[in-house]
Design an enzyme around this catalytic site. Structure first.
Site, PDB file in Angstrom:
ATOM      1  N   ASP A  78      39.883  49.376  38.428  1.00  0.00           N
ATOM      2  CA  ASP A  78      40.027  49.172  36.975  1.00  0.00           C
ATOM      3  C   ASP A  78      40.588  50.419  36.279  1.00  0.00           C
ATOM      4  OD1 ASP A  78      38.612  46.809  37.624  1.00  0.00           O
ATOM      5  OD2 ASP A  78      36.702  47.777  37.159  1.00  0.00           O
ATOM      6  N   GLU A 117      40.200  38.301  32.941  1.00  0.00           N
ATOM      7  CA  GLU A 117      39.537  39.550  32.561  1.00  0.00           C
ATOM      8  C   GLU A 117      40.540  40.692  32.508  1.00  0.00           C
ATOM      9  OE1 GLU A 117      36.514  39.894  35.517  1.00  0.00           O
ATOM     10  OE2 GLU A 117      37.877  40.456  37.108  1.00  0.00           O
TER      11      GLU A 117
END
Length: 454
Positions: A37, A213
């Site tokens: 991420d 997401e």
């Protein structure tokens, strides 16, 4: 006689060890490993990377990992931004590490946003810490937004974006109720008003294959559009990056087919969003699995980059940083290079450099997991040989290659719309040599990649 254009290829980049078990407990040697991420931020001449707390083969430290680089290629470990999970976030969520950060500079202050949660629940928390430096020290300022079971959104995966008028917005969300956006107070770094914000993207939340997401929004001054990047599907199996665009920061965000990124009437597996990258494998070297959860760097020199993590096919427990050159199609869509960034720049490529054997990867929306390459030969007379049908090609003499394919269907030939791709001089990370690559989008909004073989 006209002078021959000399193609400028990147210099060999550092060959960081893969699956480096001896360095598994030495954080300063992680370089691009144990990155998940990733969020990119440039401060002066230095690039900073903030990422989720992860570790192959053990429990990670907690506090948001920080790395830095002077060139986006060679990375240095800085440390952890925070000393563990802030108390309020831990009390609300039970989290033992922090996820999916983002950073922004508002005025003279740096704001580091972090996520706290546990898998499978939306009892989640996005907090923010402040500092006078991108390397800290950081002072926690508490919650920006919290969610609990029964709420629509999930308070993780923050992104701060500035609109064309100079205002700031807070984007967030994962699974559950999808992606939301709300105005941000530049003075506090928190929301201007109570509530969950405006809904801008969603999928069927009943299954892992319905995940959406990792939102990230940029504004492109040249096209006049905002671009919403998101990640679909399972982060261990078939993660892939999709994008839609809008003339307004609050949406609607549409893909190349005009489908709204929050319309759940379409089949969640593949029908919505331009697919920029998914799992892939070239003929040499191991493939890459589940690339996703990206950020985007819009550098001052006009170059754009997609930053994401990916898992090696050889062992999907490992996670690595990928930085890729991002280029734009003639009709204003982003595409990304088939190879990781090694210093390449956009330049004109002589046509004769294109002749010969290539391998192509078609990131079709319905494809899950790793997509293998297939071979195409570009002949000087504009013909091309492929196992999937008859091809022809043309070139503008600079960097735009047009591919046209005929596919055999039953008793007739079907002419596919031409696909325009942009040619780059890149580094072949699989064969460890300079090469040419191309990238573009087909008529369905799926990435088409090519890499020239020796």
């Amino acid at each position: 006689m006209e002078a021959q254009i000399q193609v400028q290829y990147p210099d060999p980049p550092p060959d960081y060890a893969m699956l480096d078990v001896p360095a598994i407990d030495t954080e300063t040697e992680w370089k691009i490993s144990n990155v998940h991420d990733p969020s990119i931020f440039k401060d002066g001449e230095m690039y900073y990377l903030y990422s989720t707390d992860v570790k192959v083969g053990g429990s990670p430290g907690a506090g948001i990992m920080v790395r830095k680089s002077a060139d986006l290629i060679r990375w240095e470990w800085v440390g952890y931004a925070l000393e563990g999970v802030p108390r309020e976030a831990a009390d609300w969520t039970g989290a033992t590490n922090l996820w999916a950060p983002d950073i922004a500079k508002l005025g003279d202050t740096y704001y580091l946003y972090y996520s706290a949660s546990t898998f499978g629940t939306n009892r989640s928390y996005i907090g923010v810490a402040t500092s006078a430096s991108p390397e800290g020290p950081w002072t926690d300022q508490g919650a920006v937004i919290k969610t609990a079971p029964g709420d629509g959104p999930n308070a993780i995966d923050p992104n701060i974006v500035r609109d064309a008028q100079g205002g700031y917005w807070f984007v967030y969300g994962s699974f559950f109720g999808g992606i939301h956006i709300a105005p941000l107070d530049e003075g506090t770094g928190k929301l201007k008003e109570e509530g969950v914000g405006i809904h801008i993207a969603a999928r069927d939340r009943a299954t892992e294959e319905g995940a959406v997401e990792g939102p990230y929004i940029i504004y492109n001054e040249d096209t006049g559009y905002y671009y919403l990047f998101v990640s679909y599907d399972s982060l261990y199996q078939d993660y892939n990056v999709r994008v839609g665009r809008s003339e307004q920061i609050t949406g609607p965000y549409l893909d190349a087919a005009g489908r709204d990124m929050k319309d759940v009437a379409y089949r969640p597996q593949y029908e919505v969003g331009n697919k920029l990258i998914g799992g892939y494998r070239f003929s040499a070297g191991d493939g890459w699995l589940a690339p996703g959860h990206n950020s985007v760097l819009q550098d001052e020199n006009g170059a754009d980059y997609l930053i994401h993590h990916a898992r090696p096919e050889a062992d999907k427990n490992w996670m690595y940083l990928h930085v890729r050159k991002l280029v734009w199609t003639a009709d204003g869509w982003p595409t990304v290079s088939p190879e990781r960034y090694a210093g390449e720049r956009e330049q004109d490529i002589p046509e004769q450099e294109l002749y010969g054997d290539w391998e192509l990867v078609a990131h079709a929306k319905y494809m899950d997991g790793i997509v293998p390459s297939y071979k195409v030969t570009l002949h000087e007379d504009g013909r091309a040989a492929s196992e999937y049908g008859e091809l022809s090609w043309s070139y503008d003499g600079k960097r735009t290659l047009s591919l046209s394919m005929q596919e055999e269907a039953a008793d007739r030939s079907v002419d596919e719309p031409p696909v325009e791709v942009q040619v780059l001089a890149a580094w072949d990370w699989e064969l460890k040599r300079p090469t040419l690559v191309f990238t573009g989008l087909d008529s369905e909004g799926s990435a088409l990649w090519g890499k020239k073989l020796p």
